[in-house]
Design an enzyme around this catalytic site. Structure first.
Site, PDB file in Angstrom:
ATOM      1  N   TYR A 180      10.183   2.222  -0.048  1.00 52.68           N
ATOM      2  CA  TYR A 180       8.865   2.759  -0.366  1.00 52.68           C
ATOM      3  C   TYR A 180       8.829   3.620  -1.697  1.00 52.68           C
ATOM      4  CZ  TYR A 180       5.310   6.443   0.581  1.00 52.68           C
ATOM      5  OH  TYR A 180       4.113   7.136   0.646  1.00 52.68           O
ATOM      6  N   SER A 226       2.585   8.442  -4.602  1.00 56.06           N
ATOM      7  CA  SER A 226       3.283   9.659  -3.990  1.00 56.06           C
ATOM      8  C   SER A 226       4.291  10.313  -4.713  1.00 56.06           C
ATOM      9  CB  SER A 226       4.159   8.888  -2.853  1.00 56.06           C
ATOM     10  OG  SER A 226       5.268   9.744  -2.396  1.00 56.06           O
TER      11      SER A 226
HETATM   12  N1  LIG Z   1       1.522  11.480   4.758  1.00 60.64           N
HETATM   13  C1  LIG Z   1       2.470  11.678   3.787  1.00 60.64           C
HETATM   14  O1  LIG Z   1       3.479  12.485   3.800  1.00 60.64           O
HETATM   15  C2  LIG Z   1       1.998  10.712   2.545  1.00 60.64           C
HETATM   16  C3  LIG Z   1       2.772  11.539   1.189  1.00 60.64           C
HETATM   17  C4  LIG Z   1       2.558  10.608  -0.003  1.00 60.64           C
HETATM   18  C5  LIG Z   1       1.787   9.460  -0.279  1.00 60.64           C
HETATM   19  N2  LIG Z   1       1.213   8.971   1.063  1.00 60.64           N
HETATM   20  C6  LIG Z   1       0.294   7.851   0.918  1.00 60.64           C
HETATM   21  O2  LIG Z   1      -0.897   8.045   1.380  1.00 60.64           O
HETATM   22  C7  LIG Z   1      -1.506   6.871   1.919  1.00 60.64           C
HETATM   23  C8  LIG Z   1      -2.306   7.039   3.168  1.00 60.64           C
HETATM   24  O3  LIG Z   1      -1.351   7.359   4.319  1.00 60.64           O
HETATM   25  P1  LIG Z   1      -1.393   8.447   5.106  1.00 60.64           P
HETATM   26  O4  LIG Z   1      -0.358   9.475   5.090  1.00 60.64           O
HETATM   27  O5  LIG Z   1      -2.824   8.900   5.514  1.00 60.64           O
HETATM   28  O6  LIG Z   1      -0.824   7.677   6.657  1.00 60.64           O
HETATM   29  P2  LIG Z   1      -1.633   6.906   7.808  1.00 60.64           P
HETATM   30  O7  LIG Z   1      -2.217   8.083   8.497  1.00 60.64           O
HETATM   31  O8  LIG Z   1      -0.537   6.141   8.541  1.00 60.64           O
HETATM   32  O9  LIG Z   1      -2.650   6.212   7.277  1.00 60.64           O
HETATM   33  C9  LIG Z   1      -2.177   4.735   6.784  1.00 60.64           C
HETATM   34  C10 LIG Z   1      -3.489   3.809   6.833  1.00 60.64           C
HETATM   35  O10 LIG Z   1      -3.432   2.361   6.238  1.00 60.64           O
HETATM   36  C11 LIG Z   1      -3.740   1.659   7.280  1.00 60.64           C
HETATM   37  N3  LIG Z   1      -2.821   0.466   7.226  1.00 60.64           N
HETATM   38  C12 LIG Z   1      -1.441   0.307   7.597  1.00 60.64           C
HETATM   39  N4  LIG Z   1      -0.930  -0.913   7.507  1.00 60.64           N
HETATM   40  C13 LIG Z   1      -2.193  -1.658   7.114  1.00 60.64           C
HETATM   41  C14 LIG Z   1      -2.397  -2.995   6.835  1.00 60.64           C
HETATM   42  N5  LIG Z   1      -1.270  -3.844   7.007  1.00 60.64           N
HETATM   43  N6  LIG Z   1      -3.652  -3.583   6.496  1.00 60.64           N
HETATM   44  C15 LIG Z   1      -4.713  -2.600   6.214  1.00 60.64           C
HETATM   45  N7  LIG Z   1      -4.503  -1.366   6.340  1.00 60.64           N
HETATM   46  C16 LIG Z   1      -3.250  -0.949   6.904  1.00 60.64           C
HETATM   47  C17 LIG Z   1      -3.467   2.349   8.518  1.00 60.64           C
HETATM   48  O11 LIG Z   1      -4.523   1.860   9.490  1.00 60.64           O
HETATM   49  P3  LIG Z   1      -4.432   0.717  10.372  1.00 60.64           P
HETATM   50  O12 LIG Z   1      -3.161   0.913  11.059  1.00 60.64           O
HETATM   51  O13 LIG Z   1      -5.473   0.733  11.357  1.00 60.64           O
HETATM   52  O14 LIG Z   1      -4.106  -0.663   9.729  1.00 60.64           O
HETATM   53  C18 LIG Z   1      -4.251   3.723   7.996  1.00 60.64           C
HETATM   54  O15 LIG Z   1      -5.516   3.819   7.983  1.00 60.64           O
HETATM   55  C19 LIG Z   1      -0.288   5.651   1.763  1.00 60.64           C
HETATM   56  O16 LIG Z   1      -0.622   4.981   0.687  1.00 60.64           O
HETATM   57  C20 LIG Z   1       0.871   6.597   1.866  1.00 60.64           C
HETATM   58  O17 LIG Z   1       1.918   6.056   1.267  1.00 60.64           O
HETATM   59  C21 LIG Z   1       1.472   9.559   2.371  1.00 60.64           C
END
Ligand SMILES: NC(=O)c1ccc[n+]([C@@H]2O[C@H](COP(=O)([O-])OP(=O)(O)OC[C@H]3O[C@@H](n4cnc5c(N)ncnc54)[C@H](OP(=O)(O)O)[C@@H]3O)[C@@H](O)[C@H]2O)c1
Length: 268
Positions: A159, A146
């Site tokens: 985080y 991130s």
């Molecule tokens: N969105 C942002 O602004 C942002 C910025 C920087 C980095 N990121 C990073 O990008 C990555 C993807 O996040 P996203 O933004 O796409 O968010 P998201 O839409 O909330 O996706 C998160 C994914 O992780 C899965 N997950 C959550 N808890 C889990 C568990 N205990 N076991 C297995 N799977 C789990 C969720 O699926 P289920 O709920 O079905 O398990 C979902 O598929 C993350 O590492 C996040 O930290 C995001």
């Protein structure tokens, strides 16, 4: 330069956001996928869509492994799939992640522990399970870090610390594995439209962040895959955030810490 091609990728957190974008882009590029998340129904729907869109094509070859990656059982099942040499994985994308927004002392410590298990322990265990197969295939590991990796972030303290681990660890592995044929890439997105904000219960905060700071999940995932194809150690998807990372690296930590703290206090 010849294009680097992968045959089968395992994507964690594939049920929404950036992970679902990875799955769709990989299928479009003719890569078979193994989709991991807790929500079996959402993974099943995505798998059905990909099979329908890519009939008789490697991109339509989709497996679903529902698993909670914060549990020993979930890690063992996904680890077993990564070690399976019959249908070897040559690209592991550690994408699943979660975090909370707020003062550390007000947040539930169980949620903070979950963030450490999901963002730190799960990538570490899955990478260790995958590396022998990745080495045999000349494969790649992509870890989603991130923009929060590069400085302390008050109001997202745990985080940001987990993501600092991901960026540091990934870049160290990149060097450890130099010359082995395995590449390791850290992808460091900024604010990305996904399910993350809802999962972090941070809709109010997110609504105060101006539009230009937001990227789409497809552009973030595409930047990550392009970085893997080039064997890059670190990918920051947008120019705005690349400028921010450069500025942060040139600024003393006590200044960035105060500045970020001021911004997050105003947003919160
Ligand atoms: N969105 C942002 O602004 C942002 C910025 C920087 C980095 N990121 C990073 O990008 C990555 C993807 O996040 P996203 O933004 O796409 O968010 P998201 O839409 O909330 O996706 C998160 C994914 O992780 C899965 N997950 C959550 N808890 C889990 C568990 N205990 N076991 C297995 N799977 C789990 C969720 O699926 P289920 O709920 O079905 O398990 C979902 O598929 C993350 O590492 C996040 O930290 C995001």
């Amino acid at each position: 330069m010849t294009e680097r091609r992968f045959r089968r990728a395992l994507v964690t957190g594939a049920s929404s956001g950036i992970g679902a974008s990875f799955a769709r882009l990989l299928a479009d590029r003719g890569v078979a996928t193994v989709l991991v998340a807790r929500s079996a129904d959402r993974l099943g729907e995505l798998a059905t869509t990909l099979r329908t869109e890519h009939p008789g094509h490697p991109g339509g070859d989709v497996e679903v492994v529902p698993a909670d990656l914060t549990t020993a059982d979930g890690l063992e099942r996904v680890g077993a799939r990564l070690r399976d040499g019959d249908r070897p994985i040559d690209l592991l994308i550690n994408n699943a992640g979660a975090g909370q927004v707020g003062l550390f002392m007000d947040l539930d410590p169980d949620d903070a522990q979950t963030a450490v298990l999901l963002n730190v322990v799960a990538p570490l265990r899955l990478a260790h399970a995958a590396l022998p197969t990745l080495a045999a295939q000349g494969g790649a590991l992509l870890n989603v870090a991130s923009i929060a990796s590069f400085q302390p972030v008050p109001m997202m303290a745990t985080y940001a610390a987990t993501k600092a681990f991901v960026a540091s660890w990934s870049q160290a592995l990149h060097e450890e594995l130099r010359g082995t044929g395995v590449t390791v890439t850290a992808l460091a997105p900024g604010f990305t439209r996904s399910g993350f904000v809802d999962a972090a219960d941070a809709r109010d905060v997110a609504s105060r962040i101006p539009g230009p700071f937001w990227d789409g999940p497809d552009e973030v995932a595409r930047a990550g895959l392009d970085g893997v194809a080039r064997g890059r150690a670190l990918v920051v998807p947008s120019w705005l955030y690349r400028a921010g990372v450069t500025a942060s690296s040139l600024t003393p930590t006590f200044v960035t810490r105060r500045l970020v703290g001021e911004v997050t206090r105003r947003l919160g």
